[in-house]
Motif scaffolding. Structure first.
Motif, PDB file in Angstrom:
ATOM      1  N   GLY A 198       0.799  -1.231   0.000  1.00  0.00           N
ATOM      2  CA  GLY A 198       0.000   0.000   0.000  1.00  0.00           C
ATOM      3  C   GLY A 198       0.827   1.272   0.000  1.00  0.00           C
ATOM      4  N   LEU A 199       1.670   1.439   1.023  1.00  0.00           N
ATOM      5  CA  LEU A 199       2.465   2.679   1.097  1.00  0.00           C
ATOM      6  C   LEU A 199       3.415   2.824  -0.086  1.00  0.00           C
ATOM      7  N   PRO A 200       4.177   1.766  -0.446  1.00  0.00           N
ATOM      8  CA  PRO A 200       5.053   1.928  -1.618  1.00  0.00           C
ATOM      9  C   PRO A 200       4.269   2.252  -2.892  1.00  0.00           C
ATOM     10  N   ASN A 201       3.063   1.693  -3.002  1.00  0.00           N
ATOM     11  CA  ASN A 201       2.261   1.969  -4.193  1.00  0.00           C
ATOM     12  C   ASN A 201       1.760   3.418  -4.214  1.00  0.00           C
ATOM     13  N   MET A 202       1.425   3.936  -3.021  1.00  0.00           N
ATOM     14  CA  MET A 202       1.029   5.354  -2.957  1.00  0.00           C
ATOM     15  C   MET A 202       2.180   6.243  -3.423  1.00  0.00           C
ATOM     16  N   ALA A 203       3.381   5.899  -2.953  1.00  0.00           N
ATOM     17  CA  ALA A 203       4.561   6.686  -3.340  1.00  0.00           C
ATOM     18  C   ALA A 203       4.794   6.575  -4.845  1.00  0.00           C
ATOM     19  N   ARG A 204       4.585   5.376  -5.381  1.00  0.00           N
ATOM     20  CA  ARG A 204       4.816   5.141  -6.811  1.00  0.00           C
ATOM     21  C   ARG A 204       3.822   5.938  -7.667  1.00  0.00           C
ATOM     22  N   CYS A 205       2.613   6.077  -7.174  1.00  0.00           N
ATOM     23  CA  CYS A 205       1.577   6.790  -7.935  1.00  0.00           C
ATOM     24  C   CYS A 205       1.733   8.313  -7.857  1.00  0.00           C
ATOM     25  N   SER A 206       2.521   8.793  -6.891  1.00  0.00           N
ATOM     26  CA  SER A 206       2.588  10.240  -6.632  1.00  0.00           C
ATOM     27  C   SER A 206       3.816  10.867  -7.269  1.00  0.00           C
ATOM     28  N   ASP A 207       3.686  12.148  -7.602  1.00  0.00           N
ATOM     29  CA  ASP A 207       4.869  12.910  -8.007  1.00  0.00           C
ATOM     30  C   ASP A 207       5.566  13.465  -6.772  1.00  0.00           C
ATOM     31  N   GLU A 208       4.777  13.782  -5.758  1.00  0.00           N
ATOM     32  CA  GLU A 208       5.349  14.182  -4.464  1.00  0.00           C
ATOM     33  C   GLU A 208       4.635  13.364  -3.407  1.00  0.00           C
ATOM     34  N   PHE A 209       5.414  12.769  -2.497  1.00  0.00           N
ATOM     35  CA  PHE A 209       4.819  11.922  -1.465  1.00  0.00           C
ATOM     36  C   PHE A 209       5.507  12.205  -0.140  1.00  0.00           C
ATOM     37  N   SER A 210       4.726  12.382   0.913  1.00  0.00           N
ATOM     38  CA  SER A 210       5.351  12.492   2.228  1.00  0.00           C
ATOM     39  C   SER A 210       4.485  11.792   3.261  1.00  0.00           C
ATOM     40  N   ILE A 211       5.153  11.289   4.276  1.00  0.00           N
ATOM     41  CA  ILE A 211       4.440  10.594   5.352  1.00  0.00           C
ATOM     42  C   ILE A 211       5.087  10.960   6.684  1.00  0.00           C
ATOM     43  N   THR A 212       4.251  11.287   7.648  1.00  0.00           N
ATOM     44  CA  THR A 212       4.743  11.483   9.005  1.00  0.00           C
ATOM     45  C   THR A 212       3.803  10.711   9.928  1.00  0.00           C
ATOM     46  N   SER A 213       4.374  10.166  10.995  1.00  0.00           N
ATOM     47  CA  SER A 213       3.542   9.362  11.871  1.00  0.00           C
ATOM     48  C   SER A 213       4.027   9.464  13.306  1.00  0.00           C
TER      49      SER A 213
END
Lengths: 123, 157
Positions: B127-142
């Motif tokens: 899921g997370l890697p796929n979100m990053a793959r689909c995005s031109d800019e991706f960030s996550i904080t948790s």
């Protein structure tokens, strides 16, 4: 390239919904029970073959622009799944063949996977 | 899941260069029957305003993975979407439990999802890697015990 109508003849499918869309053409296919992989590796104009019958399969087909879904091994989805597919114009078919045989027949007729190879994971 | 329209969008799906369509979706933990409905609506709007099919597809896939993640792992959350003429900007915020090791969670195949999620065809650690793959800019904080924030920006070519 095959029309869904031709796929149906080859795999002896029962059309569950989307009879009006049998002229759609497919170039590639994906056999998977892992919807995450389907979302990663499929392209448009792809047919999905799966043994899963839940609502997420229809959602996956919708967001991934897939051309239709074939349920293998005689698995029949519930009415709520068929209703959603109708609403989203996603054809659903059912075949009694196994995943392996269904994919093999389509491969014989020139349908290929969406990705040739995926680089191996290095641990 | 509920949705609210805000901003300047008034139901007219022809955009000029200054318009923005803002959407907000509330995602309920464990609500698998509506999981994907937000992505579906986003995709329909993108198609109506003439965003290229391949771009709309990437946006819908990223949004769907995000929706599933919130529904599977969190205690609920919301997704805010801003569709601008040149890009789509998606922000997802959820409530707890957060991710202890974000770097590990970003690795393909790493998953903490229980078996009943895997039985649905998800929870394979894509899921997370796929979100990053689909995005031109991706960030996550948790933050553990608080929640996770994700931002995806996809440009419309």
């Amino acid at each position: 390239m095959l029309k869904l109508a031709e796929v149906n003849a080859l795999l002896c499918t029962e059309v569950l919904c989307g009879q009006e869309n049998m002229e759609r053409e497919i170039v590639t296919a994906c056999g998977a029970d892992l919807m995450s992989d389907v979302l990663v590796y499929t392209k448009e104009k792809t047919l999905l073959l799966t043994g899963l019958t839940n609502i997420q399969v229809v959602r996956t087909a919708e967001v991934g622009d897939l051309m239709g879904i074939i349920f293998v091994r005689g698995k029949r989805p519930g009415p709520e799944v068929i209703e959603m597919a109708k609403a989203k114009s996603i054809p659903l078919m059912l075949t009694e063949l196994s995943m392996f045989d269904a994919c093999g027949i389509l491969h014989d007729y020139g349908i290929r996977g969406c990705v040739e190879r995926v680089p191996r994971n290095e641990l | 899941m509920t949705m609210e329209y805000g901003g300047v969008w008034n139901g007219c799906l022809e955009m000029n260069s200054r318009q923005v369509i803002q959407l907000e979706f509330f995602l309920e933990a464990g609500d698998f029957s509506t999981a994907g409905e937000a992505s579906s609506q986003i995709k329909r709007i993108l198609q109506q305003i003439g965003v290229k099919a391949e771009t709309a597809r990437r946006i819908a896939i990223g949004a769907y993975e995000a929706e599933m993640n919130v529904i599977i792992h969190s205690l609920g959350g919301k997704m805010r979407v801003a569709i601008l003429p040149d890009r789509t900007d998606i922000s997802v915020e959820d409530n707890g439990p957060g991710i202890a090791d974000v770097k590990l969670a970003m690795q393909e195949g790493y998953s903490t999802a229980p078996d009943h999620i895997r039985d649905m065809g998800f929870g394979a650690g894509m899921g997370l890697p796929n979100m990053a793959r689909c995005s031109d800019e991706f960030s996550i904080t948790s933050e553990v015990g608080v929640g996770t924030k994700i931002r995806m920006v996809i440009h419309h070519p």
